[in-house]
Write a protein that holds these residues in place. Structure first.
Motif, mmCIF file in Angstrom:
data_model
loop_
_atom_site.group_PDB
_atom_site.id
_atom_site.type_symbol
_atom_site.label_atom_id
_atom_site.label_comp_id
_atom_site.label_asym_id
_atom_site.label_seq_id
_atom_site.Cartn_x
_atom_site.Cartn_y
_atom_site.Cartn_z
ATOM 1 N N PHE A 151 0.809 -1.216 0.000
ATOM 2 C CA PHE A 151 0.000 0.000 0.000
ATOM 3 C C PHE A 151 0.844 1.269 0.000
ATOM 4 O O PHE A 151 0.501 2.243 -0.669
ATOM 5 N N TYR A 152 1.967 1.276 0.733
ATOM 6 C CA TYR A 152 2.817 2.469 0.683
ATOM 7 C C TYR A 152 3.380 2.660 -0.727
ATOM 8 O O TYR A 152 3.522 3.788 -1.209
ATOM 9 N N THR A 153 3.696 1.568 -1.400
ATOM 10 C CA THR A 153 4.240 1.686 -2.761
ATOM 11 C C THR A 153 3.171 2.218 -3.713
ATOM 12 O O THR A 153 3.442 3.097 -4.544
ATOM 13 N N ALA A 154 1.949 1.698 -3.575
ATOM 14 C CA ALA A 154 0.861 2.178 -4.440
ATOM 15 C C ALA A 154 0.626 3.672 -4.208
ATOM 16 O O ALA A 154 0.460 4.452 -5.145
ATOM 17 N N GLU A 155 0.656 4.057 -2.917
ATOM 18 C CA GLU A 155 0.469 5.472 -2.576
ATOM 19 C C GLU A 155 1.560 6.322 -3.238
ATOM 20 O O GLU A 155 1.280 7.364 -3.843
ATOM 21 N N ALA A 156 2.809 5.838 -3.156
ATOM 22 C CA ALA A 156 3.936 6.598 -3.718
ATOM 23 C C ALA A 156 3.842 6.666 -5.249
ATOM 24 O O ALA A 156 4.112 7.712 -5.848
ATOM 25 N N LEU A 157 3.450 5.568 -5.877
ATOM 26 C CA LEU A 157 3.327 5.569 -7.347
ATOM 27 C C LEU A 157 2.220 6.541 -7.765
ATOM 28 O O LEU A 157 2.352 7.271 -8.752
ATOM 29 N N GLU A 158 1.136 6.539 -6.995
ATOM 30 C CA GLU A 158 0.037 7.433 -7.322
ATOM 31 C C GLU A 158 0.469 8.891 -7.214
ATOM 32 O O GLU A 158 0.136 9.714 -8.064
ATOM 33 N N LYS A 159 1.262 9.173 -6.165
ATOM 34 C CA LYS A 159 1.744 10.559 -5.990
ATOM 35 C C LYS A 159 2.653 10.938 -7.156
ATOM 36 O O LYS A 159 2.591 12.047 -7.672
ATOM 37 N N ALA A 160 3.516 9.989 -7.578
ATOM 38 C CA ALA A 160 4.494 10.297 -8.628
ATOM 39 C C ALA A 160 3.825 10.455 -9.999
ATOM 40 O O ALA A 160 4.236 11.288 -10.794
ATOM 41 N N TYR A 161 2.806 9.645 -10.269
ATOM 42 C CA TYR A 161 2.245 9.614 -11.629
ATOM 43 C C TYR A 161 0.897 10.311 -11.765
ATOM 44 O O TYR A 161 0.444 10.565 -12.884
ATOM 45 N N GLY A 162 0.230 10.580 -10.633
ATOM 46 C CA GLY A 162 -1.102 11.200 -10.724
ATOM 47 C C GLY A 162 -2.025 10.369 -11.592
ATOM 48 O O GLY A 162 -2.049 9.143 -11.498
ATOM 49 N N ASP A 163 -2.756 11.045 -12.513
ATOM 50 C CA ASP A 163 -3.710 10.286 -13.338
ATOM 51 C C ASP A 163 -3.055 9.695 -14.593
ATOM 52 O O ASP A 163 -3.733 9.264 -15.507
ATOM 53 N N ARG A 164 -1.707 9.674 -14.574
ATOM 54 C CA ARG A 164 -1.026 9.082 -15.734
ATOM 55 C C ARG A 164 -0.568 7.648 -15.480
ATOM 56 O O ARG A 164 0.299 7.121 -16.164
ATOM 57 N N ALA A 165 -1.144 7.050 -14.436
ATOM 58 C CA ALA A 165 -0.843 5.624 -14.192
ATOM 59 C C ALA A 165 -2.068 4.948 -13.600
ATOM 60 O O ALA A 165 -2.871 5.576 -12.911
ATOM 61 N N ARG A 166 -2.185 3.662 -13.877
ATOM 62 C CA ARG A 166 -3.174 2.838 -13.181
ATOM 63 C C ARG A 166 -2.398 1.803 -12.383
ATOM 64 O O ARG A 166 -1.441 1.197 -12.880
ATOM 65 N N ILE A 167 -2.825 1.644 -11.152
ATOM 66 C CA ILE A 167 -2.093 0.749 -10.252
ATOM 67 C C ILE A 167 -3.042 -0.345 -9.789
ATOM 68 O O ILE A 167 -4.081 -0.060 -9.186
ATOM 69 N N ASP A 168 -2.693 -1.579 -10.080
ATOM 70 C CA ASP A 168 -3.488 -2.714 -9.601
ATOM 71 C C ASP A 168 -2.757 -3.353 -8.429
ATOM 72 O O ASP A 168 -1.581 -3.738 -8.558
ATOM 73 N N ILE A 169 -3.453 -3.473 -7.293
ATOM 74 C CA ILE A 169 -2.873 -4.161 -6.132
ATOM 75 C C ILE A 169 -3.470 -5.566 -6.107
ATOM 76 O O ILE A 169 -4.684 -5.731 -5.942
ATOM 77 N N LEU A 170 -2.613 -6.562 -6.292
ATOM 78 C CA LEU A 170 -3.085 -7.949 -6.343
ATOM 79 C C LEU A 170 -2.875 -8.628 -4.990
ATOM 80 O O LEU A 170 -1.883 -8.352 -4.302
ATOM 81 N N ASP A 171 -3.789 -9.509 -4.626
ATOM 82 C CA ASP A 171 -3.586 -10.298 -3.410
ATOM 83 C C ASP A 171 -4.177 -11.683 -3.618
ATOM 84 O O ASP A 171 -5.159 -11.844 -4.352
ATOM 85 N N ARG A 172 -3.588 -12.665 -2.945
ATOM 86 C CA ARG A 172 -4.124 -14.028 -3.094
ATOM 87 C C ARG A 172 -5.454 -14.192 -2.370
ATOM 88 O O ARG A 172 -6.201 -15.116 -2.635
ATOM 89 N N TYR A 173 -5.747 -13.261 -1.446
ATOM 90 C CA TYR A 173 -7.009 -13.336 -0.699
ATOM 91 C C TYR A 173 -7.960 -12.224 -1.156
ATOM 92 O O TYR A 173 -7.501 -11.192 -1.658
ATOM 93 N N PRO A 174 -9.264 -12.411 -0.929
ATOM 94 C CA PRO A 174 -10.217 -11.370 -1.328
ATOM 95 C C PRO A 174 -10.242 -10.180 -0.372
ATOM 96 O O PRO A 174 -11.002 -9.246 -0.584
ATOM 97 N N VAL A 175 -9.444 -10.273 0.705
ATOM 98 C CA VAL A 175 -9.371 -9.161 1.668
ATOM 99 C C VAL A 175 -7.923 -8.689 1.760
ATOM 100 O O VAL A 175 -7.006 -9.499 1.681
ATOM 101 N N PRO A 176 -7.702 -7.383 1.926
ATOM 102 C CA PRO A 176 -6.335 -6.878 1.904
ATOM 103 C C PRO A 176 -5.703 -6.762 3.291
ATOM 104 O O PRO A 176 -6.285 -7.152 4.292
#
Ligand code: NAP
Length: 437
Positions: free
Chosen positions: A14-39
Motif C-alpha cells: 500500500f505504501y508503494t501504491a500510494e507513492a506511485l500514485e503521488k508520482a504519476y497522478g492520473d497518468r498511471a493505473r495501479i493494480d494491487i493484487l492479493d491471493r485473498y479477497p481481503v487486503p
C-alpha cells in the motif's frame, strides 16, 4: 498511461501504491493484487489482535484503495494462477510486496515433532489466517516455551498468558479465544540465546507484561551485566533493559497463576519427546568477543509440550524470481530485482523494522520506477483487462474492491460485542459470502 502491478496488499504494497500514485497522478493505473479477497496482509494476519491501535494504520491504506487510479484485485495467487513473467508482459512494472510469510527453521533435531510450531503458524492461527485454521496447537500441558527474544516472541507469550476478558476489544478469532480460555498452560518460558542487552524487544511491548491480569514476568537479575553497562545502550534499548530490571526486582505476584519466565543465555540444542514435544534441551551460553552466543558445554532441560519458534521469517520463493536463501528474501539491489521487476518491504529487506519502515521503502522503489519510466511516458500494455481474460481462461475468478467491502461488512456484523470484527477463517467462507460457491 503507465500500468503497474503491486503484488501483495500489506503495508509495503500500500505504501508503494500510494507513492506511485503521488508520482504519476492520473497518468498511471495501479493494480494491487492479493491471493485473498481481503487486503492488508501483515495488518490482518500478523499484528497481534490485542494491538488494535497498530492496526488503525489501515485507514491510511483505505484512502489509497479508494483513489481513482488504484484497483484491488483479490483471489489471485501470483506464481500459481499467473506467473511473474506473464505479469511483466501485461504491466510496465511489477513490484513484489509479498512479505515474509514463512517461519525460519531452527535446524535442530526434534524440530518436526508434533507440538513444535513456527510463529507464522501460531500467529496465523489466532489471527484467522485460512492456512492455519486447523492448527489446533496443543494447550493441554502446563508448560510452553517460546524460542526467540524479539517482539514476535513477546506477542506469542502474551497471547498464551492472557485471560478471556483481556481480549475484549481485540479481533482475535473465536476458535483461538475458546481454545486459549480452556488452556492448561501456566508457565511460558521465553528462551533467548543471548542476554538481556541483546534482546530485540521494544519497551512498549515489554512493559505490557507487567500489567497482565493472570500472569507475572519472572527475570533473574544474575543474567544482567552491572547496571553501569546500560549507559552504553541506545535509549530505546536502555528503556527495555530498565523494564527487565524492574521485573527482576519484583517477585512474581502470588495471586497470579501464570508465569512468563525469561531464560537468557539459553541456546536450544534439540527437542525431545515420545512421539511429541515434551522438552527442549538447551545449552547455557556466554557472549563471545563479537557479542555472539558461545556454548559453555553446560546443558539442561526445559519442559514444554507446546514449543513456538519465533526466530524470524522468510519470503516464499516465486518461480522465475532470483531468491536469496540466506536472507530469506528476493535478490535485489536497492529494491530492483531485474528490468521492470522490483521488491519492497520484507520481500526486499528481510523481516525487520516496524510497519512505518515500509513507507520510505515503498517511496524509494516508486522513485526507481519513475526514474526508469518517467511520468508522462506511456505504453499500450493490456494490464487489468489482459490479466482478467488470462485468469478467466484458467477458471480463476478475481475479486474486487466491492467484494472486499461486502466481506468486511459481514465480518463486522458477525463481531462479538466490543470486537471490531469476527474474521472468516476459511477461504471458502469468503467466497460463499460473495455467492461464489
Ligand atoms: P527479530 O526481531 O529479528 O527477533 C528474532 C529473535 O530470534 C532474536 O532474539 C534472535 O536472537 C532470535 N534467534 C534467531 N535465530 C535463532 C536461533 N537459531 N536460536 C535461538 N534464537 C534465535 O524477529 P521477530 O520477533 O520475528 O520480529 C520481526 C520484526 O517485526 C521485527 O522488526 C519486530 O520488531 C517487528 N515486530 C514488531 C511488533 C510491534 O511493534 N509490536 C510486533 C511484532 C513484530 P539473536 O539476536 O541472538 O539473533
Amino acid at each position: 498511461m503507465r500500468h503497474f502491478a503491486v503484488v501483495g496488499s500489506g503495508p509495503a504494497g500500500f505504501y508503494t501504491a500510494e507513492a506511485l500514485e503521488k508520482a504519476y497522478g492520473d497518468r498511471a493505473r495501479i493494480d494491487i493484487l492479493d491471493r485473498y479477497p481481503v487486503p492488508y496482509g501483515l495488518i490482518r494476519f500478523g499484528v497481534a489482535p490485542d494491538h488494535q491501535s497498530l492496526k488503525a494504520v489501515s485507514k491510511r491504506y483505505d484512502k489509497t484503495a479508494e483513489s481513482a487510479g488504484v484497483d484491488f484485485i483479490g483471489n489471485v495467487a501470483v506464481g500459481h494462477d499467473v506467473s511473474v513473467a506473464e505479469l511483466l508482459d501485461l504491466y510496465d512494472a511489477v513490484i513484489l510486496a509479498v512479505g515474509s510469510p514463512h517461519s525460519r527453521k531452527l535446524g535442530i533435531p526434534g524440530e518436526d515433532l508434533p507440538g513444535v510450531i513456527g510463529s507464522s503458524e501460531f500467529v496465523g492461527w489466532y489471527n484467522g489466517h485460512p492456512d492455519y485454521a486447523d492448527l489446533d496447537p496443543p494447550l493441554s500441558g502446563t508448560h510452553a516455551a517460546v524460542i526467540g527474544n524479539g517482539n514476535v516472541a513477546l506477542d506469542c507469550a502474551r497471547i498464551l498468558s492472557k485471560t478471556r476478558g483481556e481480549f475484549d476489544g481485540s479481533d482475535i478469532v473465536n476458535h483461538a479465544i475458546d481454545a486459549l480460555d480452556a488452556s492448561a498452560i501456566r508457565t511460558v518460558t521465553i528462551l533467548g540465546r543471548r542476554g538481556p542487552h541483546q534482546i530485540a524487544m521494544t519497551p512498549k511491548e515489554l512493559g505490557e507484561l507487567g500489567h497482565l491480569d493472570a500472569a507475572s514476568p519472572q527475570v533473574d537479575i544474575a543474567d544482567f551485566p552491572p547496571v553501569e553497562a546500560d549507559d552504553a545502550l541506545e535509549p530505546g534499548q536502555r528503556k527495555s533493559i530498565s523494564i527487565l530490571r524492574e521485573f527482576a526486582a519484583t517477585p512474581p505476584d502470588a495471586a497470579k497463576p501464570k508465569r512468563m519466565v525469561f531464560d537468557f543465555f539459553a541456546k536450544p540444542l534439540r527437542i525431545e519427546g515420545d512421539g511429541k514435544a515434551e522438552k527442549i534441551v538447551v545449552e547455557r551460553t556466554e557472549l563471545d568477543e563479537k557479542g555472539g552466543a558461545r556454548g559453555t558445554g553446560e546443558t539442561y532441560e526445559v519442559p514444554a509440550s507446546l514449543i513456538i519458534s519465533a526466530i524470524g521469517y522468510s519470503s516464499a520463493p516465486i518461480e522465475g524470481v532470483p531468491y536469496d536463501d540466506r536472507g530469506g528474501k528476493f535478490l535485489n539491489e536497492g529494491g530492483r530485482i531485474a528490468d521492470r521487476l522490483y521488491a519492497v518491504g520484507w520481500a526486499r529487506r528481510g523481516p525487520s523494522g516496524t510497519i512505518g519502515t515500509n513507507r520510505p521503502d515503498g517511496y524509494e522503489v516508486a522513485d526507481l520506477v519513475a526514474a526508469a519510466m518517467p511520468p508522462g511516458s506511456s505504453s499500450d500494455r493490456q494490464a487489468a483487462e489482459g490479466l482478467k481474460s488470462l485468469l478467466s481462461s484458467r477458471g480463476v475468478m478475481p475479486t474486487d474492491y466491492d467484494d472486499w467491502r461486502k466481506i468486511e461488512e459481514t465480518e463486522t456484523a458477525n463481531a462479538r460485542p466490543g470486537s471490531p470484527r469476527e474474521k472468516f477463517v476459511r477461504h471458502d467462507h469468503w467466497l460463499e459470502t460473495l455467492g461464489r460457491k
